[in-house]
Design an enzyme around this catalytic site. Structure first.
Site, mmCIF file in Angstrom:
data_model
loop_
_atom_site.group_PDB
_atom_site.id
_atom_site.type_symbol
_atom_site.label_atom_id
_atom_site.label_comp_id
_atom_site.label_asym_id
_atom_site.label_seq_id
_atom_site.Cartn_x
_atom_site.Cartn_y
_atom_site.Cartn_z
ATOM 1 N N HIS A 231 -18.208 47.905 38.917
ATOM 2 C CA HIS A 231 -18.249 49.373 38.868
ATOM 3 C C HIS A 231 -19.452 49.817 38.051
ATOM 4 O O HIS A 231 -20.009 49.029 37.288
ATOM 5 C CB HIS A 231 -16.975 49.934 38.194
ATOM 6 C CG HIS A 231 -16.911 49.625 36.728
ATOM 7 N ND1 HIS A 231 -16.542 48.382 36.249
ATOM 8 C CD2 HIS A 231 -17.217 50.359 35.630
ATOM 9 C CE1 HIS A 231 -16.610 48.372 34.930
ATOM 10 N NE2 HIS A 231 -17.029 49.571 34.515
ATOM 11 N N ASP A 233 -20.426 53.076 35.290
ATOM 12 C CA ASP A 233 -19.696 54.069 34.503
ATOM 13 C C ASP A 233 -20.159 55.467 34.921
ATOM 14 O O ASP A 233 -21.357 55.729 34.940
ATOM 15 C CB ASP A 233 -19.956 53.851 33.003
ATOM 16 C CG ASP A 233 -19.406 52.510 32.517
ATOM 17 O OD1 ASP A 233 -18.529 51.936 33.191
ATOM 18 O OD2 ASP A 233 -19.861 52.043 31.455
ATOM 19 N N HIS A 288 -21.440 46.574 36.660
ATOM 20 C CA HIS A 288 -20.995 45.508 35.759
ATOM 21 C C HIS A 288 -19.512 45.252 35.993
ATOM 22 O O HIS A 288 -18.852 46.004 36.729
ATOM 23 C CB HIS A 288 -21.277 45.893 34.301
ATOM 24 C CG HIS A 288 -20.730 47.229 33.895
ATOM 25 N ND1 HIS A 288 -21.312 48.428 34.278
ATOM 26 C CD2 HIS A 288 -19.650 47.582 33.155
ATOM 27 C CE1 HIS A 288 -20.624 49.429 33.785
ATOM 28 N NE2 HIS A 288 -19.589 48.943 33.105
ATOM 29 N N ARG A 298 -9.029 38.997 25.021
ATOM 30 C CA ARG A 298 -10.351 39.588 24.747
ATOM 31 C C ARG A 298 -10.199 41.098 24.632
ATOM 32 O O ARG A 298 -9.485 41.707 25.427
ATOM 33 C CB ARG A 298 -11.325 39.248 25.864
ATOM 34 C CG ARG A 298 -12.640 40.011 25.770
ATOM 35 C CD ARG A 298 -13.684 39.503 26.766
ATOM 36 N NE ARG A 298 -14.893 40.279 26.586
ATOM 37 C CZ ARG A 298 -15.241 41.301 27.373
ATOM 38 N NH1 ARG A 298 -14.516 41.641 28.413
ATOM 39 N NH2 ARG A 298 -16.347 41.973 27.115
#
Ligand SMILES: O=C(O)CCC(=O)C(=O)O
Ligand SMILES: [Fe+2]
Length: 360
Positions: A231, A233, A288, A298
């Site tokens: 995607h 941002d 990304h 994480r």
């Protein structure tokens, strides 16, 4: 173990009490399976590192200010991403939010669901995004507006009278990142030859700025699942905090995925779709994703900075091209773009801005 057997495993960390999910529910379409792992990094092949050490905002004529502004613009043009060090955000503010968010995600599902996302309010906590139907993110997500009131309300719903640790940490963090965001936006404007306050004059109100914490639990089948799919941002600027585990991957100019090596005491900064349009494509909003791993939780925390809703996103004369089409996008307001985004369940790849292209 064979993938088929792993797929039958129950996924406790991402199941609601009334909805049991198994690994097979999270397996993505094969063309999305990540070929590089969360800790595959290529030495010498990573996004640039930029230091704000020695920068004085009030001395914009200094050689160092101008040099760093230039390197930010170059990184935004070539990569859409850079790592920021010597950023001036106090280490205890960063430590505090990381600890508080990890503690929140460690709670029992029932308690987290007291702050669950509802139809009325598309923010709050959610385990994955079940409404996507398929290609479910292997992630727990907490999204809140940059609104101390909303943060307090959320913390109280989850923690009752023990609400203060989380809300204090978040409010402090958001304030620090607002200040950092202003510095970066001023430097990008300056580096592009615009008035230094060209973007920030629309950023005194934080109504559309959002914090999003992602926690990716260990995943038994990381080569067939994704924490967050590919995607870009949609907002103006993202300041991302990631821990030391690794998992962020960025698509480079050759269309290859590149692992971003975690760097202590740094933030990742990336250009959002709105800033790409605003700068007539000079700065790039780059695709990304987040991959997951078998062993460790994480945490990443994205801070999505936006102008006020009434801001008109329109190319300034300084950034127009010569020739018959000086601008790539029709002007739009951030509020209108945002409303469109909220209607969509998910935006895949980089498609949100296309409807404003003058020559699609
Ligand atoms: O977890 C990451 O590293 C990426 C998060 C991200 O891209 C997002 O929240 O938009
Ligand atoms: Fe992102």
């Amino acid at each position: 173990m064979e993938p088929q057997n792993l797929e039958e495993h129950y996924v406790e960390s991402l199941s609601y009490t009334d909805q049991k999910l198994h690994v097979k529910n999270f397996v993505w379409s094969a063309d999305e399976w990540p070929e590089i792992k969360h800790d595959d990094f290529t030495d010498g092949d990573d996004i640039p590192v930029i230091s704000l050490g020695g920068i004085d905002r009030d001395d914009q004529k200094s050689a160092v200010y101008n040099r760093v502004c230039q390197s930010m613009v170059e990184a935004g043009q070539k990569w859409g991403f850079f790592k920021l060090v010597d950023h001036g955000v106090a280490p205890e503010i960063v430590e505090d939010i990381s600890v508080c968010l990890n503690k929140f995600f460690d709670l029992q599902m029932e308690q987290k669901m007291n702050g669950g996302r509802t139809e009325r309010l598309p923010l709050g906590y959610s385990a994955s995004n079940i409404d996507y139907g398929h290609n479910l993110p292997w992630a727990e997500i907490l999204q809140l507006l940059q609104s101390p009131q909303q943060v307090l309300e959320f913390s109280k719903r989850v923690y009752g009278d023990q609400y203060q640790a989380l809300s204090n940490a978040m409010i402090r963090y958001m304030k620090a990142l607002d200040e950092l965001g202003i510095i970066i936006m001023e430097m990008l404007a300056h580096g592009l030859g615009l008035a230094t306050d060209f973007f920030t004059r629309y950023m005194d109100e934080k109504e559309a700025t959002i914090i999003r914490a992602n926690r990716y639990p260990p995943c038994p089948l990381p080569d067939r699942c994704l924490g967050l799919g590919s995607h870009s941002d949609p907002h103006t600027l993202t300041i991302l905090l990631q821990d030391e585990v690794g998992g962020l991957q960025v698509r480079n100019n050759e269309n290859e995925w590149l692992g971003i090596r975690p760097l202590p005491n740094s933030f990742i900064v990336n250009i959002g779709d709105t800033l790409e349009a605003w700068t007539n494509g000079r700065l790039k909003s780059v695709v990304h994703r987040a991959v997951v791993n078998e062993e460790r939780n994480r945490l990443s925390v994205a801070y999505f900075i936006s102008p006020k809703s009434s801001a008109v996103i329109e190319t300034p004369p300084e950034l127009m091209d010569s020739g018959p089409t000086p601008t790539k996008y029709k002007p739009f307001t951030w509020g209108e773009f945002r409303k469109e985004l909220l209607k969509k369940k998910r935006v895949v790849g980089k498609t949100a801005l296309h409807r404003y292209l003058i020559n699609p």
